[in-house]
Design an enzyme around this catalytic site. Structure first.
Site, PDB file in Angstrom:
ATOM      1  N   GLY A 148      15.778  36.266  43.313  1.00 43.31           N
ATOM      2  CA  GLY A 148      16.051  35.997  44.716  1.00 43.31           C
ATOM      3  C   GLY A 148      17.547  35.770  44.901  1.00 43.31           C
ATOM      4  N   CYS A 149      18.085  36.168  46.056  1.00 46.43           N
ATOM      5  CA  CYS A 149      19.529  36.016  46.261  1.00 46.43           C
ATOM      6  C   CYS A 149      19.932  34.540  46.320  1.00 46.43           C
ATOM      7  CB  CYS A 149      19.973  36.756  47.518  1.00 46.43           C
ATOM      8  SG  CYS A 149      19.026  36.375  49.014  1.00 46.43           S
ATOM      9  N   ASN A 150      19.116  33.709  46.959  1.00 49.70           N
ATOM     10  CA  ASN A 150      19.401  32.273  46.975  1.00 49.70           C
ATOM     11  C   ASN A 150      19.308  31.700  45.560  1.00 49.70           C
ATOM     12  OD1 ASN A 150      19.551  32.419  49.773  1.00 49.70           O
ATOM     13  ND2 ASN A 150      17.438  31.759  50.073  1.00 49.70           N
TER      14      ASN A 150
END
Length: 342
Positions: A148-150
């Site tokens: 996930g980017c986060n």
């Protein structure tokens, strides 16, 4: 020898970013673009900014001849991705950009995503795609699960500190600001310009954000015990970028030294001089992540900040970095473009 590439889900934001990056890659050629909802359309109709490229039209995924493909990127929604990947040839190398293969425990997947995992065979062989920490496993993998980017942003800021035990593992606060493209290209009322612009808001309050599953998995494995961070994401009226601000208990200089030492030879992870803070505008459109460390006015507390482009280093750039390793190509190939500024 040039590697033949297919992209499934080519009509979304991460699909477009993959096309942009691979179009200038000297070792790869895009042979097929899958996009069921836009099948039959030219790429210039879907993404006018890519009209200069000579690429195949979008087709339904079942029309692609995968026997001629060396590696396939799957930029599909979670749940859909596992259904599609389970039917692809078992010898095909795959980089998945969805959430479907990130969590190793099927029970964790069901907890965070609300449905049972239906591709357990593929899930068992998937390698977590945070390149800088799983490089050896990725090099020999058939299936790599993009993060996930986060989750990537927070991990770049915190992994060395947790692994070395130089911060209080029971007092980690992660405050994260993320741009609207992280929510995907599908039409959503709350993402309309009139609903989103001129303000920003917190969401997934109190520990409900799905990327917490990745934080729990990765940080606990590093520490050898359960580690749970306090995490609040905020949606900001920007197209690209993530800025993570991490509040930790630990000596600021020791924190900076640990990050600087661990990332000394990492091309894409740049630790700024002590006291400097990163900005999303300084990494926009690039595969770089900038990390800053500052001392808090309260003795013994430190603030770590990290900035990256959610569509590049947080997703499609990370995917290409992994694909390079899987195909025996230089890891940085096609990814050394400078950030866009202003």
């Amino acid at each position: 020898m040039t590697k033949n590439i297919a992209i499934l889900g080519a009509s979304g934001y991460t699909g477009a970013e993959l096309i942009r990056l691979i179009s200038e890659h000297p070792g790869m050629k895009i042979k097929a673009l899958g996009g069921n909802s836009k099948a039959g359309q030219r790429l210039s109709q879907v993404f006018p900014h890519l009209r200069h490229l000579d690429l195949p039209d979008l087709v339904k995924m079942d029309q692609i001849d995968f026997s001629a493909i060396d590696l396939c990127f799957c930029a599909l929604p979670h749940k859909t991705s596992q259904e599609v990947i389970s039917k692809l040839p078992e010898t095909l190398k795959i980089v998945d950009l969805s959430a479907d293969f990130r969590l190793r425990d099927p029970a964790d997947y069901e907890t965070w995503y609300g449905n049972p995992h239906t591709a357990l065979k593929q899930q068992k062989e998937a390698v977590y795609g945070l390149t800088e920490f799983y490089r050896n496993e990725i090099t020999t993998a058939r299936l790599v699960a993009g993060t996930g980017c986060n989750a990537a942003t927070g991990q770049f800021a915190l992994r060395p500190l947790i692994a070395q035990g130089i911060i209080d593992l029971d007092d980690i606060i992660l405050d994260l600001k993320c741009a609207v493209s992280g929510a995907g290209r599908a039409l959503k009322e709350n993402l309309l310009h009139a609903e989103l612009s001129e303000g920003y808001h917190a969401y997934a309050i109190g520990g409900t954000h799905r990327h917490l599953g990745e934080f729990d998995q990765e940080f606990s494995a590093l520490a050898g015990r359960a580690v749970k961070v306090q995490f609040t994401p905020h949606l900001i009226p920007a197209n690209r970028g993530i800025l993570a601000t991490c509040y930790v208990k630990g000596d600021a200089q020791a924190v900076h030294n640990a990050l600087e030492k661990d990332y000394e030879h990492e091309v894409f992870l740049e630790v700024l001089p002590f006291g400097e803070t990163p900005s999303t505008r300084h990494v926009r459109g690039s595969n770089f992540c900038h990390i800053g460390v500052s001392a808090d006015r309260i003795e013994g507390r430190t603030i770590v900040t990290a900035a990256l482009d959610n569509l590049t280093k947080g997703s499609s750039g990370q995917a290409l970095q992994n694909a390079n390793l899987m195909l025996g190509l230089p890891e940085t190939q096609g990814l050394m473009m400078a950030p866009l500024f202003p």
